[in-house]
Enzyme design. Structure first.
Site, mmCIF file in Angstrom:
data_model
loop_
_atom_site.group_PDB
_atom_site.id
_atom_site.type_symbol
_atom_site.label_atom_id
_atom_site.label_comp_id
_atom_site.label_asym_id
_atom_site.label_seq_id
_atom_site.Cartn_x
_atom_site.Cartn_y
_atom_site.Cartn_z
ATOM 1 N N PHE A 39 0.652 -1.224 0.121
ATOM 2 C CA PHE A 39 0.275 -0.047 -0.100
ATOM 3 C C PHE A 39 1.032 1.660 -0.453
ATOM 4 C CE2 PHE A 39 -2.392 3.709 2.176
ATOM 5 C CZ PHE A 39 -3.398 3.407 1.056
ATOM 6 N N ASP A 92 9.352 2.662 1.763
ATOM 7 C CA ASP A 92 8.346 3.267 2.408
ATOM 8 C C ASP A 92 8.162 3.098 4.154
ATOM 9 O OD1 ASP A 92 5.370 4.198 3.634
ATOM 10 O OD2 ASP A 92 4.463 3.514 0.856
ATOM 11 N N LYS A 136 2.113 9.888 8.556
ATOM 12 C CA LYS A 136 1.760 9.493 9.308
ATOM 13 C C LYS A 136 2.151 10.190 10.871
ATOM 14 C CE LYS A 136 -1.187 5.599 7.949
ATOM 15 N NZ LYS A 136 -0.916 5.062 6.473
HETATM 16 C C1 LIG Z 1 -1.162 5.397 4.834
HETATM 17 C C2 LIG Z 1 0.203 5.063 4.219
HETATM 18 C C3 LIG Z 1 0.465 5.324 3.067
HETATM 19 C C4 LIG Z 1 -0.250 6.404 2.410
HETATM 20 O O1 LIG Z 1 -0.618 7.975 2.989
HETATM 21 P P1 LIG Z 1 -1.389 9.062 3.103
HETATM 22 O O2 LIG Z 1 -1.749 9.991 3.717
HETATM 23 O O3 LIG Z 1 -3.198 8.127 3.009
HETATM 24 O O4 LIG Z 1 -1.558 9.655 1.935
HETATM 25 C C5 LIG Z 1 1.330 5.140 2.196
HETATM 26 N N1 LIG Z 1 2.320 4.035 1.860
HETATM 27 C C6 LIG Z 1 2.001 3.589 3.469
HETATM 28 C C7 LIG Z 1 2.959 2.118 3.818
HETATM 29 C C8 LIG Z 1 0.900 4.082 4.325
HETATM 30 O O5 LIG Z 1 0.380 2.836 5.437
#
Ligand SMILES: *Cc1c(COP(=O)(O)O)cnc(C)c1O
Length: 388
Positions: free
Chosen positions: A128, A213, A242
């Site tokens: 994701f 990521d 986050k």
């Molecule tokens: C939540 C998340 C995203 C996207 O972040 P948003 O702030 O919702 O755009 C991208 N990569 C990972 C691993 C995530 O958990």
């Protein structure tokens, strides 16, 4: 009836206040929050230092524009550089923007060094990376991309943990490998240390950039500042978001000197990214997370949480199939439907969130103590009994 576009499945509850690891509903109920806004409220709800910081900054200056030097932004970037592999930081507002910036930086690097044909990125099934078009097609989750074509090109997917497929996918067009160090949405799957070391080696051999990521697993969540710190490796590009804002929307992309060279004035930008209000909050979050002993606290409580979850698994093997994760990013793979289990957990006054592979994710604030872990275990046990 709601005027809000129906893009979410929402639980029928609203909260009027939060304190530490607890949320209080508008109907007067108290919930143990092991979601933390999906790894966002790293310091819990309404942490005193964050509240004071935002109040003070709100009276001084909110926003100016990146057309000017922003001291709070300079400070946060320098602190991220001083404490990590990175040489530079660019600020965004969300995780998806941070992963998109990573993709742009990787492509621009090869363009800059005269190899523009190297512009494809290898990603992994079940990952994701966000919901913008490029991040969506980077992860290529069939449920998420449905109806949003044409496909954004430039990504080659390989199955998770398939080393041969990965090696085969690399060709003269490959610029980078992008992967979550710990799959969050994808089922709380930790990339083993040996895999990360192998990935780094592979990238060096094949002249690729490594993008890790850390939007969900970074900023102390696993007990180290970055989850890849457990493997002792250094990637080239790292999107974060986050946890760095503690509840204020902040995204950022960290990059080493080598990978940064294409990103000159005018190549990227964001109106809001890195504004004084956001940056003062980011700095306040770091004040706490970089405090001596804080990450050790996360490790200690995280290990305790794991031990207690594993005891529950032994006690309820017909309910709990597997305990996953690292630090305070934990997953429980269930036999029964994860959504149903979360409904029961909610009735028992605790919040958790779904992940793929029928896992529930438990992401307490990093300030959680053993006392609250014990409380969570009691509620989880009560809930497990209901499924026995
Ligand atoms: C939540 C998340 C995203 C996207 O972040 P948003 O702030 O919702 O755009 C991208 N990569 C990972 C691993 C995530 O958990």
């Amino acid at each position: 009836m709601s005027a809000v576009l129906g893009t979410y499945n929402r639980r029928d509850v609203s909260f009027s206040k939060g304190k530490g690891c607890y949320l209080y509903s508008t109907t007067g109920d108290k919930y143990l929050d092991f979601v933390s806004g999906i790894a966002v409220n790293s310091l819990g709800h309404c942490h005193k230092h964050l509240v004071e910081t935002i109040q003070k900054q709100a009276e001084k200056l909110w926003h100016v524009s990146n057309a000017f030097i922003i001291p709070e932004q300079e400070k946060l970037a320098q602190r991220l550089v001083d404490n990590t592999f990175a040489d530079y930081v660019v600020f965004m507002n969300s995780g998806a923007e941070a992963t998109e910036a990573s993709i742009k930086i990787a492509r621009k690097y090869f363009y800059e060094i005269g190899q523009p044909e190297k512009n494809r990125i290898i990603t992994f099934t079940g990952a994701f990376h966000g919901r913008t078009l490029a991040s969506l097609f980077a992860a290529n989750n069939p449920e998420h991309i449905k109806g949003f074509g044409p496909k954004v090109d430039g990504f080659d997917q390989v199955p998770f943990a398939d080393h041969d497929a990965l090696k085969k996918a690399i060709n003269k067009h490959t610029a980078a490998i992008m992967v979550e160090t710990v799959f969050g949405e994808g089922g709380v799957k930790v990339l083993p240390k040996e895999c990360l070391i192998g990935l780094k080696k592979l990238c060096e051999e094949k002249d690729l950039l490594l993008i890790l990521d850390e939007v969900q697993c970074g900023i102390g969540r696993t007990g180290k500042f970055f989850a890849f710190d457990w493997a002792g490796i250094e990637p080239d590009i790292v999107p974060i978001a986050k946890g760095i804002g503690g509840g204020f929307p902040i995204g950022a992309c960290l990059v080493n000197k080598k990978a940064s060279i294409g990103m000159k004035a005018g190549t990227h930008g964001s109106t809001f990214g890195g504004n004084p209000l956001a940056m003062s909050v980011g700095n306040a979050v770091l004040d706490i997370i970089l405090e001596k002993g804080f990450l050790e606290h996360v490790q200690e409580v995280g290990n305790y949480f794991e031990e207690e979850l594993k005891k529950l698994q032994v006690k309820y093997p017909s309910v709990i199939l597997e305990v996953r994760g690292k630090g305070l990013l934990r997953g429980i793979k269930l036999k029964e439907d994860n959504a149903k289990f979360l409904d029961h957990l909610f009735k028992n006054k605790m919040l958790g969130v779904k992940a793929a592979e029928n896992v529930i994710r438990l992401l307490p604030p990093l300030i959680v103590t053993k006392k609250e872990i014990d409380k969570a275990i009691i509620i989880l046990e009560k809930t497990a009994k209901e499924f026995k």
